[in-house]
Design a protein around this motif. Structure first.
Motif, PDB file in Angstrom:
ATOM      1  N   LEU A  24     -20.395  -2.664  -9.410  1.00 27.80           N
ATOM      2  CA  LEU A  24     -20.433  -1.219  -9.193  1.00 27.80           C
ATOM      3  C   LEU A  24     -19.055  -0.701  -8.787  1.00 27.80           C
ATOM      4  N   ALA A  25     -18.375  -1.435  -7.900  1.00 25.53           N
ATOM      5  CA  ALA A  25     -17.059  -1.004  -7.422  1.00 25.53           C
ATOM      6  C   ALA A  25     -16.059  -0.940  -8.572  1.00 25.53           C
ATOM      7  N   ARG A  26     -16.083  -1.958  -9.443  1.00 25.46           N
ATOM      8  CA  ARG A  26     -15.148  -1.968 -10.580  1.00 25.46           C
ATOM      9  C   ARG A  26     -15.427  -0.811 -11.528  1.00 25.46           C
ATOM     10  N   PHE A  27     -16.680  -0.591 -11.834  1.00 27.23           N
ATOM     11  CA  PHE A  27     -17.044   0.468 -12.767  1.00 27.23           C
ATOM     12  C   PHE A  27     -16.741   1.845 -12.179  1.00 27.23           C
ATOM     13  N   SER A  28     -16.977   2.002 -10.881  1.00 27.54           N
ATOM     14  CA  SER A  28     -16.772   3.298 -10.239  1.00 27.54           C
ATOM     15  C   SER A  28     -15.303   3.703 -10.248  1.00 27.54           C
ATOM     16  N   GLU A  29     -14.422   2.725 -10.157  1.00 22.02           N
ATOM     17  CA  GLU A  29     -12.991   3.032 -10.203  1.00 22.02           C
ATOM     18  C   GLU A  29     -12.604   3.646 -11.538  1.00 22.02           C
ATOM     19  N   SER A  30     -13.183   3.153 -12.608  1.00 22.12           N
ATOM     20  CA  SER A  30     -12.806   3.642 -13.938  1.00 22.12           C
ATOM     21  C   SER A  30     -13.441   4.974 -14.286  1.00 22.12           C
ATOM     22  N   CYS A  31     -14.634   5.246 -13.755  1.00 22.19           N
ATOM     23  CA  CYS A  31     -15.333   6.477 -14.145  1.00 22.19           C
ATOM     24  C   CYS A  31     -15.229   7.587 -13.109  1.00 22.19           C
ATOM     25  N   GLY A  32     -14.572   7.315 -11.986  1.00 23.10           N
ATOM     26  CA  GLY A  32     -14.332   8.367 -11.004  1.00 23.10           C
ATOM     27  C   GLY A  32     -15.476   8.642 -10.053  1.00 23.10           C
ATOM     28  N   ALA A  33     -16.467   7.752  -9.985  1.00 24.62           N
ATOM     29  CA  ALA A  33     -17.575   7.934  -9.041  1.00 24.62           C
ATOM     30  C   ALA A  33     -17.182   7.351  -7.688  1.00 24.62           C
ATOM     31  N   GLU A  34     -17.339   8.140  -6.651  1.00 26.03           N
ATOM     32  CA  GLU A  34     -16.932   7.706  -5.312  1.00 26.03           C
ATOM     33  C   GLU A  34     -18.032   6.878  -4.646  1.00 26.03           C
ATOM     34  N   ILE A  35     -17.635   5.774  -4.061  1.00 25.18           N
ATOM     35  CA  ILE A  35     -18.537   5.015  -3.199  1.00 25.18           C
ATOM     36  C   ILE A  35     -18.150   5.345  -1.764  1.00 25.18           C
ATOM     37  N   PRO A  36     -18.985   6.053  -1.012  1.00 20.71           N
ATOM     38  CA  PRO A  36     -18.625   6.425   0.356  1.00 20.71           C
ATOM     39  C   PRO A  36     -18.213   5.212   1.189  1.00 20.71           C
ATOM     40  N   GLN A  37     -17.278   5.424   2.090  1.00 20.75           N
ATOM     41  CA  GLN A  37     -16.724   4.322   2.869  1.00 20.75           C
ATOM     42  C   GLN A  37     -17.791   3.565   3.658  1.00 20.75           C
ATOM     43  N   TRP A  38     -18.752   4.284   4.215  1.00 23.00           N
ATOM     44  CA  TRP A  38     -19.785   3.611   5.011  1.00 23.00           C
ATOM     45  C   TRP A  38     -20.619   2.679   4.133  1.00 23.00           C
ATOM     46  N   MET A  39     -20.869   3.093   2.888  1.00 23.89           N
ATOM     47  CA  MET A  39     -21.598   2.235   1.962  1.00 23.89           C
ATOM     48  C   MET A  39     -20.768   1.008   1.592  1.00 23.89           C
ATOM     49  N   ARG A  40     -19.515   1.245   1.281  1.00 25.16           N
ATOM     50  CA  ARG A  40     -18.623   0.157   0.878  1.00 25.16           C
ATOM     51  C   ARG A  40     -18.537  -0.908   1.966  1.00 25.16           C
TER      52      ARG A  40
END
Length: 278
Positions: A205-221
């Motif tokens: 999810l983290a890799r894909f989110s970087e490419s598509c611009g979807a933010e993973i909130p810091q608390w979730m990460r």
């Protein structure tokens, strides 16, 4: 008694015979939940065209509304016209109309530059024959110059004749509600359906989110990172996070939900059951 919220699903066309057979099982199981429609993705420059159409045929043969994705970048008017003729022949009534990504190594974007041009062309060629879904980006398309420019691009697609929109996935409900408010202020009246991404693997999810611009909130990460290789904890926490997100979206008036299934059964089925959609 209030009407049950509608939901839809997304599959991608498998590249192997084993994947095709697996998807048949996934489709059968998830179709039993009663989705409004199932969309099928389309590779860059039409690279999965035949496989996309085959999945669409099987979905329609099972008596379910199927919505093929159609991307226009790298295409000509003649090729898009051919696609529309195929869809008509198959009985397709809904299309997800996208700009898409230019295939690697291809420099010529073709006769279409933006999705609003595709929507306008489909309307010119077929009138109101097809129900047209378009994409929207609550957290801004990664290639957009600004929030305002991205919102204008969305409005252009709506004004060209879109019927509904499915968003990029997100985990910040406020981003969705803020985007909807901005779109309404800009005159948009079509449904803006949240795209929901179940979480099976945080690293993917983290890799894909970087490419598509979807933010993973810091608390979730931080929470996910703390689980390390504990796949069961990742799965349980991911289900709780996405369930909570969906509950807030439903309470806030989301018109329906669109699940990016990744051709997997368990997480989408569990989410639908938790939310009372199944």
């Amino acid at each position: 008694m209030s009407k049950k919220l509608e939901f839809s699903l997304e599959f991608f066309p498998p590249a192997t015979a084993e994947g095709v057979e697996k998807l048949r099982g996934v489709r059968t199981e998830l179709a039993a939940l009663g989705p409004e429609f199932i969309s099928v993705t389309y590779g860059a420059g039409g690279s999965t065209r035949d496989r996309t159409l085959e999945v669409v045929r099987e979905i329609r043969a099972a008596g379910i509304d199927a919505a093929p994705h159609l991307s226009c970048i790298g295409s000509t008017q003649a090729s898009i016209r051919d696609h529309l003729a195929e869809f008509r022949e198959m009985g397709v009534k809904r299309i997800v109309a996208l700009r898409g990504d230019l295939p690697s190594g291809m420099a010529d974007p073709g006769e279409f530059r933006y999705a609003n041009e595709l929507v306008e062309f489909i309307r010119k060629e077929t009138g109101e024959e097809f129900f047209l879904e378009v994409a929207s980006y609550p957290e801004v398309h990664p290639q957009a110059r600004s929030y305002e420019a991205d919102l204008k691009a969305f409005v252009n697609k709506v004004n060209a004749g879109a019927n509904s929109s499915i968003t990029q996935y997100f985990y910040n409900a406020d981003a969705y509600f803020t985007f909807c408010d901005a779109a309404r202020e800009a005159g948009v009246r079509i449904p803006i359906v949240p795209g929901i991404m179940p979480i099976a693997s945080f690293s993917k999810l983290a890799r894909f989110s970087e490419s598509c611009g979807a933010e993973i909130p810091q608390w979730m990460r931080r929470k996910f990172e703390g689980f390390g290789d504990d796949a069961e904890s990742v799965r349980a926490f991911g289900l709780d996070v996405v369930t909570g997100l969906c509950e807030r979206l439903i309470a806030g008036g989301a018109p329906s939900l669109h699940f990016y299934t990744l051709n997997q059964t368990a997480l989408t089925r569990e989410l639908c059951q938790r939310l009372g959609l199944a």
